[in-house]
Design a protein around this motif. Sequence first.
Motif, PDB file in Angstrom:
ATOM      1  N   ALA A   4     -15.025 -21.556 -25.261  1.00  0.00           N
ATOM      2  CA  ALA A   4     -14.870 -22.238 -23.875  1.00  0.00           C
ATOM      3  C   ALA A   4     -15.805 -23.295 -23.780  1.00  0.00           C
ATOM      4  CB  ALA A   4     -15.716 -21.361 -22.693  1.00  0.00           C
ATOM      5  N   ILE A   5     -15.099 -24.695 -23.781  1.00  0.00           N
ATOM      6  CA  ILE A   5     -15.760 -26.012 -23.679  1.00  0.00           C
ATOM      7  C   ILE A   5     -16.370 -26.054 -22.323  1.00  0.00           C
ATOM      8  CG2 ILE A   5     -15.385 -28.243 -23.832  1.00  0.00           C
ATOM      9  CD1 ILE A   5     -12.924 -27.763 -25.539  1.00  0.00           C
ATOM     10  N   LEU A   6     -17.701 -26.136 -22.406  1.00  0.00           N
ATOM     11  CA  LEU A   6     -18.411 -26.297 -21.155  1.00  0.00           C
ATOM     12  C   LEU A   6     -18.706 -27.726 -20.428  1.00  0.00           C
ATOM     13  CD1 LEU A   6     -20.936 -23.269 -21.970  1.00  0.00           C
ATOM     14  CD2 LEU A   6     -18.681 -23.213 -20.594  1.00  0.00           C
ATOM     15  N   GLN A   7     -19.029 -28.500 -21.460  1.00  0.00           N
ATOM     16  CA  GLN A   7     -19.630 -29.617 -21.293  1.00  0.00           C
ATOM     17  C   GLN A   7     -19.381 -30.463 -22.548  1.00  0.00           C
ATOM     18  OE1 GLN A   7     -23.559 -30.142 -19.518  1.00  0.00           O
ATOM     19  NE2 GLN A   7     -23.776 -32.222 -20.408  1.00  0.00           N
ATOM     20  N   GLY A   8     -19.033 -32.064 -22.279  1.00  0.00           N
ATOM     21  CA  GLY A   8     -18.830 -32.730 -23.481  1.00  0.00           C
ATOM     22  C   GLY A   8     -18.542 -34.334 -23.212  1.00  0.00           C
ATOM     23  N   VAL A   9     -18.597 -35.252 -24.269  1.00  0.00           N
ATOM     24  CA  VAL A   9     -18.095 -36.293 -24.206  1.00  0.00           C
ATOM     25  C   VAL A   9     -17.319 -36.918 -25.393  1.00  0.00           C
ATOM     26  CG1 VAL A   9     -20.354 -37.181 -25.024  1.00  0.00           C
ATOM     27  CG2 VAL A   9     -19.088 -38.827 -23.728  1.00  0.00           C
ATOM     28  N   ILE A  10     -16.470 -37.642 -25.287  1.00  0.00           N
ATOM     29  CA  ILE A  10     -15.711 -38.234 -26.414  1.00  0.00           C
ATOM     30  C   ILE A  10     -15.839 -39.775 -26.187  1.00  0.00           C
ATOM     31  CG2 ILE A  10     -13.544 -38.416 -27.663  1.00  0.00           C
ATOM     32  CD1 ILE A  10     -14.680 -35.671 -27.816  1.00  0.00           C
ATOM     33  N   ALA A  11     -16.504 -40.378 -27.127  1.00  0.00           N
ATOM     34  CA  ALA A  11     -16.498 -41.916 -26.680  1.00  0.00           C
ATOM     35  C   ALA A  11     -16.828 -42.675 -28.315  1.00  0.00           C
ATOM     36  CB  ALA A  11     -17.929 -42.280 -25.896  1.00  0.00           C
ATOM     37  N   ARG A  12     -17.563 -43.633 -28.016  1.00  0.00           N
ATOM     38  CA  ARG A  12     -17.556 -44.771 -29.361  1.00  0.00           C
ATOM     39  C   ARG A  12     -18.977 -45.104 -29.272  1.00  0.00           C
ATOM     40  NH1 ARG A  12     -12.505 -45.917 -31.471  1.00  0.00           N
ATOM     41  NH2 ARG A  12     -13.430 -47.140 -33.135  1.00  0.00           N
ATOM     42  N   LYS A  70     -20.327 -48.303 -31.091  1.00  0.00           N
ATOM     43  CA  LYS A  70     -20.105 -49.340 -31.580  1.00  0.00           C
ATOM     44  C   LYS A  70     -18.583 -49.276 -31.918  1.00  0.00           C
ATOM     45  CE  LYS A  70     -21.258 -53.610 -34.108  1.00  0.00           C
ATOM     46  NZ  LYS A  70     -22.363 -54.249 -34.838  1.00  0.00           N
ATOM     47  N   ASN A  71     -18.223 -49.240 -33.275  1.00  0.00           N
ATOM     48  CA  ASN A  71     -16.713 -48.814 -33.989  1.00  0.00           C
ATOM     49  C   ASN A  71     -16.458 -47.613 -34.410  1.00  0.00           C
ATOM     50  OD1 ASN A  71     -16.256 -51.715 -33.429  1.00  0.00           O
ATOM     51  ND2 ASN A  71     -17.473 -52.045 -35.211  1.00  0.00           N
ATOM     52  N   THR A  72     -17.591 -46.620 -34.276  1.00  0.00           N
ATOM     53  CA  THR A  72     -17.400 -45.415 -34.644  1.00  0.00           C
ATOM     54  C   THR A  72     -17.272 -44.457 -33.515  1.00  0.00           C
ATOM     55  OG1 THR A  72     -18.949 -45.792 -36.400  1.00  0.00           O
ATOM     56  CG2 THR A  72     -18.722 -43.679 -35.719  1.00  0.00           C
ATOM     57  N   PRO A  73     -15.849 -43.579 -33.660  1.00  0.00           N
ATOM     58  CA  PRO A  73     -15.858 -42.691 -32.593  1.00  0.00           C
ATOM     59  C   PRO A  73     -16.607 -41.533 -32.788  1.00  0.00           C
ATOM     60  CG  PRO A  73     -13.892 -42.747 -34.279  1.00  0.00           C
ATOM     61  CD  PRO A  73     -14.771 -43.775 -34.558  1.00  0.00           C
ATOM     62  N   TYR A  74     -16.889 -40.722 -31.962  1.00  0.00           N
ATOM     63  CA  TYR A  74     -17.696 -39.541 -31.709  1.00  0.00           C
ATOM     64  C   TYR A  74     -17.644 -38.620 -30.763  1.00  0.00           C
ATOM     65  CZ  TYR A  74     -20.860 -40.630 -27.931  1.00  0.00           C
ATOM     66  OH  TYR A  74     -21.424 -40.888 -26.856  1.00  0.00           O
ATOM     67  N   GLY A  75     -17.855 -37.385 -30.773  1.00  0.00           N
ATOM     68  CA  GLY A  75     -17.784 -36.250 -29.787  1.00  0.00           C
ATOM     69  C   GLY A  75     -19.014 -35.454 -30.080  1.00  0.00           C
ATOM     70  N   GLN A  76     -19.369 -35.031 -28.517  1.00  0.00           N
ATOM     71  CA  GLN A  76     -20.379 -33.844 -28.726  1.00  0.00           C
ATOM     72  C   GLN A  76     -19.922 -32.937 -27.551  1.00  0.00           C
ATOM     73  OE1 GLN A  76     -24.628 -35.176 -28.095  1.00  0.00           O
ATOM     74  NE2 GLN A  76     -24.912 -34.462 -30.219  1.00  0.00           N
ATOM     75  N   LEU A  77     -19.995 -31.592 -28.085  1.00  0.00           N
ATOM     76  CA  LEU A  77     -19.489 -30.921 -27.070  1.00  0.00           C
ATOM     77  C   LEU A  77     -20.237 -29.543 -26.828  1.00  0.00           C
ATOM     78  CD1 LEU A  77     -15.508 -30.304 -28.078  1.00  0.00           C
ATOM     79  CD2 LEU A  77     -16.492 -31.931 -26.430  1.00  0.00           C
ATOM     80  N   ILE A  78     -20.641 -29.055 -25.702  1.00  0.00           N
ATOM     81  CA  ILE A  78     -21.254 -27.744 -25.504  1.00  0.00           C
ATOM     82  C   ILE A  78     -20.338 -26.604 -25.317  1.00  0.00           C
ATOM     83  CG2 ILE A  78     -23.051 -26.609 -24.299  1.00  0.00           C
ATOM     84  CD1 ILE A  78     -23.984 -29.232 -25.613  1.00  0.00           C
ATOM     85  N   VAL A  79     -20.333 -25.857 -26.212  1.00  0.00           N
ATOM     86  CA  VAL A  79     -19.132 -24.946 -26.054  1.00  0.00           C
ATOM     87  C   VAL A  79     -19.954 -23.329 -25.902  1.00  0.00           C
ATOM     88  CG1 VAL A  79     -17.377 -26.109 -27.205  1.00  0.00           C
ATOM     89  CG2 VAL A  79     -18.912 -24.337 -28.559  1.00  0.00           C
ATOM     90  N   GLU A  80     -19.140 -22.138 -25.449  1.00  0.00           N
ATOM     91  CA  GLU A  80     -19.805 -20.963 -25.563  1.00  0.00           C
ATOM     92  C   GLU A  80     -18.528 -20.059 -26.365  1.00  0.00           C
ATOM     93  OE1 GLU A  80     -21.101 -17.279 -22.799  1.00  0.00           O
ATOM     94  OE2 GLU A  80     -19.581 -18.689 -21.968  1.00  0.00           O
TER      95      GLU A  80
END
Length: 350
Positions: free
Chosen positions: A295-303, A305-315
């Motif tokens: 279950a995805i509880l919280q997160g962000v998909i962004a950049r 500078k030029n590097t895409p990244y994501g951080q998700l809080i999951v259960e």
Amino acid sequence: MIEITQLEKEYVVQGRAIPALSDINLKIEQGEVFGIIGRSGAGKSTLLRALNLLERPTRGKVIFEGEDISQFQAGQLQALRQRIGMVFQHFNLLNAKTVSQNIEFPLKLTGKYDANERQQRVAELLQLVGLQEHADKYPAQLSGGQKQRVGIARALANYPHLLLCDEATSALDPETTQQILKLLLEINQQLGLTIVLITHEMQVIRTICDRVAVIDRGEIVEVGNVVEVFLHPRHAVTQSLVAENQALDLSLLQELAQRGKRREHSHLLRLTYVGNSTHEPILSRITAQTSAEIAILQGVIARIKNTPYGQLIVEVIGAEDEIDKVLKLLGRADIRVDVLNHLLNQIGGK
């Protein structure tokens, strides 16, 4: 480009030496955008101003393009400051002069250029910063963003090798801030110009910088690539600055901690993706290979500078062997996994 070695700065107040900078050691490479971030009073302005000797260090060295500038005297300083442009927080424009005259002013001071050369350079810079139609206006007729564009053009007038930005966006609204950061990035890329900027906003660092130094109470507490520092901060000050941009919702943890029995069969994870894997359907693939639920509880998909990244809080919910399988699959997918179960225990009072 710049090497700072054992730099210290003290101010004498009522006969007492008050330290402002302590044992600063940094290297800034040619062509990079280097950020210095810290709270108010941390020493970042003092450090920036030591790079062009507006603040003379008490001890230590500042090596710029192979020269130890920390001992430069008046004549040498004048030549040095033609190689180092500076953009100020509150613009510092001459209100009685037009936009063109403000940009031309540092060219006149050098005595190197005739009127035609100055006029040509001003025209080039007006085009670079997008102010061709405002050449004959006065500062009072400009918006904050336009004033800062004039400040940037003026700082570039003498073809500097280094551009220093002293909280260059902190007096601007968010939309204008993004426009100015985009302009600075274009200048860095088009001219190959090294930029050093100071800020108290992590969002500014994320948008434009290649590397960052975190300063606290006059000391550098963390240095590294922005992606690494932002996604995996080590020092408490850095963690605090990052948390202001992407704080973990405590109400979410409290809700999970109250689930009691279910929590014993689940793990709370923070997943960090960087680069191409950011946009891959990795979690879908993993759930197809196990009987665990994610279950995805919280997160962000962004950049950054030029590097895409994501951080998700999951259960991750399921039997222990299935949760272990999920953890192994995440590791194989080159995703960093931080187990946050200890946060649930703290909030749950265990």
